[in-house]
Motif scaffolding. Structure first.
Motif, PDB file in Angstrom:
ATOM      1  N   VAL A  25       0.830  -1.204   0.000  1.00 22.87           N
ATOM      2  CA  VAL A  25       0.000   0.000   0.000  1.00 22.87           C
ATOM      3  C   VAL A  25       0.864   1.253   0.000  1.00 22.87           C
ATOM      4  O   VAL A  25       0.660   2.179  -0.799  1.00 22.87           O
ATOM      5  CB  VAL A  25      -0.967  -0.006   1.208  1.00 22.87           C
ATOM      6  N   CYS A  26       1.835   1.316   0.907  1.00 18.06           N
ATOM      7  CA  CYS A  26       2.652   2.531   1.028  1.00 18.06           C
ATOM      8  C   CYS A  26       3.541   2.747  -0.193  1.00 18.06           C
ATOM      9  O   CYS A  26       3.762   3.884  -0.628  1.00 18.06           O
ATOM     10  CB  CYS A  26       3.501   2.467   2.301  1.00 18.06           C
ATOM     11  N   GLY A  27       4.059   1.660  -0.758  1.00 19.99           N
ATOM     12  CA  GLY A  27       4.824   1.798  -1.986  1.00 19.99           C
ATOM     13  C   GLY A  27       3.973   2.319  -3.133  1.00 19.99           C
ATOM     14  O   GLY A  27       4.417   3.170  -3.925  1.00 19.99           O
ATOM     15  N   SER A  28       2.736   1.821  -3.214  1.00 16.02           N
ATOM     16  CA  SER A  28       1.825   2.300  -4.251  1.00 16.02           C
ATOM     17  C   SER A  28       1.478   3.766  -4.045  1.00 16.02           C
ATOM     18  O   SER A  28       1.394   4.542  -5.006  1.00 16.02           O
ATOM     19  CB  SER A  28       0.551   1.451  -4.243  1.00 16.02           C
ATOM     20  N   LEU A  29       1.286   4.164  -2.799  1.00 17.77           N
ATOM     21  CA  LEU A  29       0.964   5.568  -2.518  1.00 17.77           C
ATOM     22  C   LEU A  29       2.139   6.481  -2.863  1.00 17.77           C
ATOM     23  O   LEU A  29       1.943   7.603  -3.369  1.00 17.77           O
ATOM     24  CB  LEU A  29       0.590   5.735  -1.037  1.00 17.77           C
ATOM     25  N   LEU A  30       3.358   6.015  -2.588  1.00 16.97           N
ATOM     26  CA  LEU A  30       4.531   6.806  -2.948  1.00 16.97           C
ATOM     27  C   LEU A  30       4.601   7.019  -4.456  1.00 16.97           C
ATOM     28  O   LEU A  30       4.834   8.141  -4.937  1.00 16.97           O
ATOM     29  CB  LEU A  30       5.793   6.109  -2.442  1.00 16.97           C
ATOM     30  N   ALA A  31       4.362   5.933  -5.202  1.00 17.42           N
ATOM     31  CA  ALA A  31       4.382   6.056  -6.665  1.00 17.42           C
ATOM     32  C   ALA A  31       3.254   6.955  -7.158  1.00 17.42           C
ATOM     33  O   ALA A  31       3.452   7.803  -8.048  1.00 17.42           O
ATOM     34  CB  ALA A  31       4.273   4.659  -7.290  1.00 17.42           C
ATOM     35  N   PHE A  32       2.055   6.787  -6.572  1.00 17.23           N
ATOM     36  CA  PHE A  32       0.906   7.584  -6.985  1.00 17.23           C
ATOM     37  C   PHE A  32       1.134   9.068  -6.702  1.00 17.23           C
ATOM     38  O   PHE A  32       0.841   9.938  -7.542  1.00 17.23           O
ATOM     39  CB  PHE A  32      -0.340   7.085  -6.251  1.00 17.23           C
ATOM     40  N   GLN A  33       1.677   9.393  -5.524  1.00 17.75           N
ATOM     41  CA  GLN A  33       1.910  10.794  -5.198  1.00 17.75           C
ATOM     42  C   GLN A  33       3.014  11.389  -6.066  1.00 17.75           C
ATOM     43  O   GLN A  33       2.989  12.583  -6.389  1.00 17.75           O
ATOM     44  CB  GLN A  33       2.255  10.950  -3.711  1.00 17.75           C
ATOM     45  N   THR A  34       3.977  10.570  -6.453  1.00 17.37           N
ATOM     46  CA  THR A  34       5.021  11.061  -7.362  1.00 17.37           C
ATOM     47  C   THR A  34       4.418  11.454  -8.708  1.00 17.37           C
ATOM     48  O   THR A  34       4.778  12.493  -9.295  1.00 17.37           O
ATOM     49  CB  THR A  34       6.095   9.980  -7.559  1.00 17.37           C
ATOM     50  N   VAL A  35       3.482  10.629  -9.180  1.00 19.96           N
ATOM     51  CA  VAL A  35       2.805  10.953 -10.433  1.00 19.96           C
ATOM     52  C   VAL A  35       2.009  12.249 -10.293  1.00 19.96           C
ATOM     53  O   VAL A  35       2.038  13.129 -11.182  1.00 19.96           O
ATOM     54  CB  VAL A  35       1.882   9.790 -10.866  1.00 19.96           C
ATOM     55  N   ILE A  36       1.288  12.393  -9.178  1.00 19.55           N
ATOM     56  CA  ILE A  36       0.524  13.619  -8.933  1.00 19.55           C
ATOM     57  C   ILE A  36       1.449  14.826  -8.886  1.00 19.55           C
ATOM     58  O   ILE A  36       1.137  15.903  -9.415  1.00 19.55           O
ATOM     59  CB  ILE A  36      -0.279  13.493  -7.627  1.00 19.55           C
ATOM     60  N   ALA A  37       2.618  14.660  -8.259  1.00 23.35           N
ATOM     61  CA  ALA A  37       3.581  15.760  -8.167  1.00 23.35           C
ATOM     62  C   ALA A  37       4.023  16.217  -9.554  1.00 23.35           C
ATOM     63  O   ALA A  37       4.105  17.423  -9.844  1.00 23.35           O
ATOM     64  CB  ALA A  37       4.785  15.322  -7.338  1.00 23.35           C
ATOM     65  N   VAL A  38       4.302  15.241 -10.429  1.00 21.62           N
ATOM     66  CA  VAL A  38       4.728  15.589 -11.783  1.00 21.62           C
ATOM     67  C   VAL A  38       3.616  16.321 -12.532  1.00 21.62           C
ATOM     68  O   VAL A  38       3.860  17.335 -13.221  1.00 21.62           O
ATOM     69  CB  VAL A  38       5.166  14.321 -12.541  1.00 21.62           C
ATOM     70  N   LEU A  39       2.385  15.821 -12.397  1.00 20.42           N
ATOM     71  CA  LEU A  39       1.255  16.445 -13.095  1.00 20.42           C
ATOM     72  C   LEU A  39       1.006  17.873 -12.596  1.00 20.42           C
ATOM     73  O   LEU A  39       0.807  18.799 -13.405  1.00 20.42           O
ATOM     74  CB  LEU A  39      -0.004  15.591 -12.905  1.00 20.42           C
ATOM     75  N   ILE A  40       1.000  18.075 -11.282  1.00 14.51           N
ATOM     76  CA  ILE A  40       0.761  19.413 -10.735  1.00 14.51           C
ATOM     77  C   ILE A  40       1.890  20.350 -11.129  1.00 14.51           C
ATOM     78  O   ILE A  40       1.677  21.516 -11.491  1.00 14.51           O
ATOM     79  CB  ILE A  40       0.600  19.350  -9.202  1.00 14.51           C
ATOM     80  N   GLY A  41       3.124  19.862 -11.063  1.00 17.38           N
ATOM     81  CA  GLY A  41       4.252  20.692 -11.475  1.00 17.38           C
ATOM     82  C   GLY A  41       4.174  21.073 -12.944  1.00 17.38           C
ATOM     83  O   GLY A  41       4.510  22.208 -13.326  1.00 17.38           O
ATOM     84  N   TYR A  42       3.726  20.122 -13.773  1.00 16.52           N
ATOM     85  CA  TYR A  42       3.606  20.398 -15.205  1.00 16.52           C
ATOM     86  C   TYR A  42       2.503  21.419 -15.480  1.00 16.52           C
ATOM     87  O   TYR A  42       2.683  22.351 -16.272  1.00 16.52           O
ATOM     88  CB  TYR A  42       3.320  19.094 -15.942  1.00 16.52           C
ATOM     89  N   VAL A  43       1.336  21.240 -14.783  1.00 19.45           N
ATOM     90  CA  VAL A  43       0.218  22.155 -15.008  1.00 19.45           C
ATOM     91  C   VAL A  43       0.561  23.564 -14.534  1.00 19.45           C
ATOM     92  O   VAL A  43       0.264  24.564 -15.204  1.00 19.45           O
ATOM     93  CB  VAL A  43      -1.053  21.630 -14.302  1.00 19.45           C
ATOM     94  N   ARG A  44       1.189  23.651 -13.353  1.00 20.60           N
ATOM     95  CA  ARG A  44       1.513  24.960 -12.796  1.00 20.60           C
ATOM     96  C   ARG A  44       2.821  25.515 -13.337  1.00 20.60           C
ATOM     97  O   ARG A  44       3.130  26.692 -13.124  1.00 20.60           O
ATOM     98  CB  ARG A  44       1.598  24.885 -11.263  1.00 20.60           C
ATOM     99  N   GLY A  45       3.599  24.687 -13.991  1.00 25.84           N
ATOM    100  CA  GLY A  45       4.888  25.134 -14.457  1.00 25.84           C
ATOM    101  C   GLY A  45       5.828  25.488 -13.332  1.00 25.84           C
ATOM    102  O   GLY A  45       6.642  26.405 -13.426  1.00 25.84           O
ATOM    103  N   ASP A  46       5.722  24.726 -12.221  1.00 27.19           N
ATOM    104  CA  ASP A  46       6.499  25.033 -11.010  1.00 27.19           C
ATOM    105  C   ASP A  46       7.187  23.758 -10.544  1.00 27.19           C
ATOM    106  O   ASP A  46       6.543  22.843  -9.997  1.00 27.19           O
ATOM    107  CB  ASP A  46       5.574  25.588  -9.927  1.00 27.19           C
ATOM    108  N   ALA A  47       8.481  23.633 -10.809  1.00 26.29           N
ATOM    109  CA  ALA A  47       9.225  22.439 -10.400  1.00 26.29           C
ATOM    110  C   ALA A  47       9.373  22.349  -8.889  1.00 26.29           C
ATOM    111  O   ALA A  47       9.478  21.258  -8.324  1.00 26.29           O
ATOM    112  CB  ALA A  47      10.608  22.449 -11.063  1.00 26.29           C
ATOM    113  N   GLN A  48       9.365  23.504  -8.218  1.00 22.72           N
ATOM    114  CA  GLN A  48       9.544  23.513  -6.759  1.00 22.72           C
ATOM    115  C   GLN A  48       8.386  22.800  -6.070  1.00 22.72           C
ATOM    116  O   GLN A  48       8.606  21.988  -5.164  1.00 22.72           O
ATOM    117  CB  GLN A  48       9.668  24.948  -6.263  1.00 22.72           C
TER     118      GLN A  48
END
Length: 817
Positions: A101-124
Motif C-alpha cells: 500500500v505505502c509503496g503504491s501511494l509513494l508512486a501515486f503521489q510522485t505521479v501527482i507531483a509531476v502532473l501538478i508541477g507540469y500544469v503549474r509550471g512550477d518544479a519547486q
C-alpha cells in the motif's frame, strides 16, 4: 467527581481499568501538548511567512493529506485484534500489505507531483509533493511495533513518541521560518521528524519481521481494511462537505465564520476523541473472545470517555460567550451561536467513537460503514435545508442530524452485534427443565446435586446442596416462602441447578436465592461440560414462563461467574447493585513474598500492635472444633457485631434474626472433610478477643463475619486475626475471599478486585413497573448521597449545632410545660 462516580460503580477496582485510564491520560496529554505547540507555531508562522508561502504549502499538505487517507486502512488494527497464537502470522501478512500500500501511494503521489508541477509550471512544488511521499515509508517500518504495543496496553510510548515528533516538527518549522526558508519551513520538518516516529516505535517493542514475505490470510485483512477505509473516507467527507455547502450557498464570508466556529468549537474535542480511540480499541481487543468481558469493557469505556468529554463540551459551550471575545476578539461575536451549536453536536460523539472501536474490535467495520453512509446522506440533506436559514441553520442541522444518528448508532449498532453473538445451545444440547417445589423432591435431588457441585469449576459453598437445604429448613420455610428449584437436564443428567424461594413483596412475587438470605454469592450452579452462558439464558427464559414470579433476584453474582452476561440482560428491565468483591490469590512464592508486597506502614503497625497485645497475655489463634464452643462464640460474635453496628448507626436486616443464628449452627453440623462453615478465633489467654466466621469449600476461604471486642480495639484484633487467617490460607493453597463490600480495611490486603452485582430481573410487565420505581428511588438516594458528600464539613458542623440547639429548645420547653 468522576473518580467518585467510578468508585461507586466499582469500576476502578477491576483489573485493566486503571491501565486503560492511564493510557487515556497519556494519549490525551500528548494531544493537548501537540495542540498548544501547534497554536504557538501557527501564530509565529503567520507573522513571518507570506500568503504565497502559505498557499504553496497548503497545496502540498492538502495533496499529502488526501493521499495519506489510504494509510488509515485498519491493516495494523488486525494485528491488535488477532489472538495470541495468530498475532505473529497476522503481523507478517499485515506488514507485507502495508509495504504494498505505502509503496503504491509513494508512486501515486510522485505521479501527482509531476502532473501538478507540469500544469503549474512550477518544479519547486512538484519536488515538495514528491518528497512528502517519502513519509509513507515510515509506516511499514514502525506500524507493526505500534500494533504490538497496543496489544500490550503500552500506549504511553506511542503518546510520547507522537508528542515529541509533532512538537519537534513545530519547533523546526518556527526555526526554518525565521531563517527564511519560506514554504519549505512547513514541508521540510515533516520529512526530518519521520525518523523520530520510526525509532521511537521500533525500539519500543522487540518484534521484528522475517526475511520472507507472507500473504497468508490476506483476504480477511483486506476485507476488514476495505470497510475501515470506506469509513475513513466518509468521515473525511463529513468533515469537509459542510464547508463546500456553506461556501457555495452562503458565500465566502459566511464560510469564514462557520470555519472559525467549527475549528474553535470542535478542534480540541475531536483531537482528544481521536487519541482516545486508540486506547479504547486496544482495551476492547484484549477480551474480544470473551463476550461477557467485552460487553462490560464496552460499557465501562463508554462511561469513562463520556465522563472525560461531556463535561468539557458543556463547559466550553457555556463559556463561549465569555472567552470568544476575549481570546479571539470582538469581531468573532457573530460566530458565538454557531460555535455553541457545533459544540453541542459533539455530545454523542464520545459514545459513537467507543461504539466504532467496539465494532472494529469484533470485526464488524462493515456495519459501521453502513451507518456512516446513512449519516453522510442525512447530513448533506440537513445542511442543504438548513442553509435556507443561514449558517445558524446549517449548524442546527449538524446538531440535529448528528445528535439523532450518532445517539442511535451508539445505542443500536453494538447491541445488534452482541445479540447476534449471543450463544445458543445446539439442538442436540438443549436442556430439559423441571421444577422442584417440595422438600421430598429436594432431598431426592441430593446425589445429583452433590455430583454436579463436585464437577463444577471452583464452586462456592453457597452453591452446595447442604447450604441450600439448610437455608430452606432454617430460614425460607419458617418465613412462609415457596420452594422453587429449577433443574436443567441434558441426556437425563443434571447440568444446571438454580435454587430459589418465592416471597410475597406487596402486590408481586419475587424469586430470591435459596440460602441464609443475607449477603451471599449467587447459588446458580452450571456444569462446565456445556455452554454456561447459553444454558443460563435458557434457564432464565424458563423462569420467566414457568416459575410464576414477577421479579427474579439473583444474589451477588461475580462478573467472572458463569452466565453473568445472560443474567445481566433482561427483556422487561433489570436493577443492579454493584460492589467490589476483593480477594487474595497467593503466588507460588509463599507467604513471605506476599507479606513483603504489602505496605511498610501496614507491616510495621501490625507488628507493633501484636507486640503490645502480647504484653497482655498469651496470644492464641486457632480453629474452633468443639460444637458447644462454636455455638457460644456465635452468640458472642452476633452480640458484639450488633452492638458495634448500633454505636455506628448502621442497620442490618439479618444479623439480629433468630433464623440467621439457626442457619449458622445448622451449617456447622453439615461440615465434613474440611468443607463447610468454620470459625477462626483469637484469644488472649482464654479470653476471646476476635472471631472470624467463614466458609471453606476446597478452593477458597470466605470470611463473612469478623467481630472483635471493643475493649481491645486499640490493638486492632480484627487485623491480627485477618493476618493469621491469611497465613493459613497461603499455607493451604487457598484463595482468601473478602466477599462483597468496599470496606476500607480490605484494600491494603487484597491482590485482586472483581465486581459483584445483585441483579433483579423483571419477568413481566408488573415486575418492570416495580423495578422502574425502585431504580428511581436508587437515583434519588445517590443524588442525596452526592449532595451530602459535597457539603463542606464546616457547614455540616453548623447544621449540627442548629439541630442540637433546636433539640435542646424542644426539651426545655417540654420541661417547662
Amino acid at each position: 467527581m468522576w473518580q467518585l462516580m467510578l468508585q461507586r460503580r466499582g469500576v476502578l477496582h477491576v483489573p485493566g481499568v486503571k491501565n486503560f485510564i492511564k493510557n487515556l491520560c497519556s494519549m490525551g496529554g500528548a494531544q493537548i501538548a501537540i495542540r498548544l505547540s501547534r497554536v504557538l507555531t501557527t501564530v509565529l508562522l503567520a507573522r513571518i511567512l507570506t500568503p504565497l508561502d502559505f498557499g504553496l504549502a497548503a497545496i502540498v499538505v492538502t495533496v499529502y493529506e488526501l493521499v495519506s487517507l489510504c494509510t488509515r486502512n485498519g491493516i495494523s488494527a488486525k494485528v491488535v485484534q488477532a489472538n495470541a497464537d495468530e498475532a505473529d502470522a497476522v503481523a507478517h501478512t499485515a506488514l507485507t500489505l502495508t509495504w504494498i500500500v505505502c509503496g503504491s501511494l509513494l508512486a501515486f503521489q510522485t505521479v501527482i507531483a509531476v502532473l501538478i508541477g507540469y500544469v503549474r509550471g512550477d518544479a519547486q512544488i512538484a519536488l515538495a509533493i514528491g518528497l512528502m511521499g517519502l513519509i509513507y515509508l515510515a509506516t511499514p517500518l514502525s506500524s507493526m511495533q505500534a500494533a504490538f504495543m497496543q496489544r500490550d496496553g503500552r500506549l504511553g510510548r506511542i503518546a510520547i513518541t507522537s508528542a515529541v515528533q509533532v512538537i519537534t516538527d513545530n519547533i523546526l518549522s518556527a526555526g526554518l521560518a525565521l531563517l527564511g526558508f519560506g514554504m519549505w519551513a512547513i514541508i521540510l520538518p515533516k520529512l526530518l521528524v519521520a525518523p523520530i516516529w520510526v525509532i521511537g516505535l521500533r525500539t519500543g517493542h522487540a518484534w521484528r519481521p522475517r526475511s520472507d514475505w507472507s500473504l497468508t490470510g490476506w483476504r480477511e485483512i483486506a476485507q476488514f481494511s476495505r470497510s475501515v477505509l470506506g469509513v475513513e473516507f466518509l468521515t473525511t467527507l463529513q468533515s469537509n462537505i459542510d464547508y463546500l455547502i456553506v461556501g457555495t450557498v452562503l458565500g465566502v464570508e459566511a464560510l469564514g465564520v462557520y470555519y472559525f466556529a467549527f475549528n474553535a468549537g470542535l478542534g480540541i474535542t475531536l483531537g482528544l476523541l481521536n487519541s482516545f480511540a486508540t486506547a479504547v480499541y486496544a482495551y476492547l481487543c484484549e477480551v474480544r473472545s470473551d463476550q461477557r468481558a467485552l460487553k462490560w469493557r464496552y460499557h465501562t469505556s463508554a462511561l469513562i470517555v463520556g465522563i472525560a468529554i461531556v463535561p468539557l463540551v458543556l463547559l466550553q459551550t457555556s463559556l463561549a460567550p465569555i472567552y470568544v471575545p476575549i481570546v479571539f476578539g470582538a469581531k468573532w461575536e457573530p460566530a458565538i451561536p454557531v460555535l455553541m451549536l457545533i459544540c453541542l453536536s459533539a455530545l454523542p460523539r464520545p459514545f459513537a467513537v467507543v461504539g466504532t472501536q467496539f465494532l472494529r474490535a469484533v470485526g464488524r467495520p462493515d456495519l459501521e460503514l453502513r451507518w456512516q453512509g446513512a449519516l453522510t446522506c442525512l447530513l448533506v440533506v440537513g445542511m442543504l435545508v438548513g442553509s435556507n436559514f443561514g449558517i445558524v441553520g446549517v449548524a442546527a442541522a449538524v446538531l440535529s442530524v448528528q445528535g439523532v444518528v450518532l445517539s442511535a448508532y451508539a445505542l443500536i449498532a453494538p447491541r445488534l452485534v452482541l445479540k447476534a453473538q449471543t450463544a445458543t445451545l445446539p439442538r442436540e444440547e438443549r436442556l430439559d427443565f423441571s421444577l422442584v417445589t417440595n422438600l421430598s423432591e429436594l432431598q431426592a435431588l441430593e446425589p445429583e446435586w452433590k455430583a454436579l457441585w463436585a464437577q463444577a469449576h471452583e464452586p462456592y459453598l453457597s452453591q452446595s446442596y447442604a447450604w441450600c437445604l439448610t437455608g430452606w429448613l432454617t430460614t425460607a420455610q419458617l418465613r412462609q416462602r415457596k420452594l422453587c428449584v429449577v433443574v436443567g437436564r441434558h441426556n437425563e443428567r443434571v447440568v444446571l441447578i438454580w435454587p430459589m424461594a418465592l416471597r410475597r413483596r406487596g402486590p408481586i412475587w419475587e424469586a430470591i436465592g435459596l440460602g441464609s438470605e443475607s449477603t451471599e454469592y449467587n447459588a446458580l450452579l452450571v456444569s462446565t461440560e456445556i455452554d454456561e452462558r447459553a444454558a443460563v439464558a435458557h434457564a432464565l427464559r424458563f423462569v420467566r414462563h414457568n416459575v410464576g414470579c414477577d421479579i427474579a433476584t439473583v444474589p451477588f453474582a461475580r462478573h467472572d461467574a458463569a452466565g453473568f452476561a445472560a443474567l445481566a440482560s433482561g427483556r422487561w428491565g433489570r436493577r443492579t447493585h454493584q460492589l467490589p468483591a476483593p480477594f487474595v490469590r497467593f503466588s507460588t512464592e509463599g507467604w513471605d513474598a506476599y507479606w513483603k508486597s504489602r505496605s511498610a506502614n501496614l507491616r510495621a503497625g501490625l507488628a507493633r500492635r501484636r507486640r503490645r497485645l502480647a504484653e497482655r497475655g498469651r496470644i492464641v489463634s486457632r480453629w474452633i472444633e468443639d460444637d458447644a464452643e462454636f455455638a457460644k462464640l456465635v452468640d458472642w460474635s452476633l452480640a458484639h457485631k450488633t452492638a458495634w453496628m448500633k454505636r455506628h448507626n448502621l442497620e442490618n436486616d439479618f444479623l439480629q434474626t433468630a433464623e440467621y443464628r439457626r442457619f449458622l449452627l445448622a451449617m456447622r453440623s453439615q461440615r465434613q472433610a474440611g468443607i463447610g462453615l468454620v470459625m477462626f478465633a483469637l484469644f488472649v489467654d482464654d479470653t476471646p478477643v476476635a472471631v472470624k466466621i467463614g466458609c471453606l469449600d476446597g478452593t477458597r476461604y470466605e470470611g463473612f463475619i469478623t467481630t472483635y471486642d471493643e475493649a481491645w480495639s486499640a490493638f486492632s484484633p480484627g487485623q491480627i486475626i485477618l493476618a493469621d487467617c491469611l497465613a493459613y490460607c497461603c499455607a493451604q493453597g487457598l484463595i482468601y475471599d473478602f466477599r462483597i463490600g468496599e470496606e476500607s480495611y480490605k484494600k491494603p490486603w487484597a491482590t485482586d478486585f472483581t465486581p459483584a452485582s445483585r441483579i433483579s430481573l423483571a419477568t413481566g410487565p408488573r415486575g418492570a413497573v416495580m423495578l422502574a420505581a425502585m431504580c428511581g428511588a436508587d437515583v434519588v438516594d445517590r443524588l442525596i448521597c452526592l449532595l451530602r458528600q459535597s457539603i463542606p464539613k464546616a457547614w455540616k458542623r453548623r447544621f449540627q449545632r442548629v439541630a442540637d440547639y433546636a433539640s435542646f429548645a424542644r426539651v426545655t420547653t417540654a420541661r417547662r410545660a
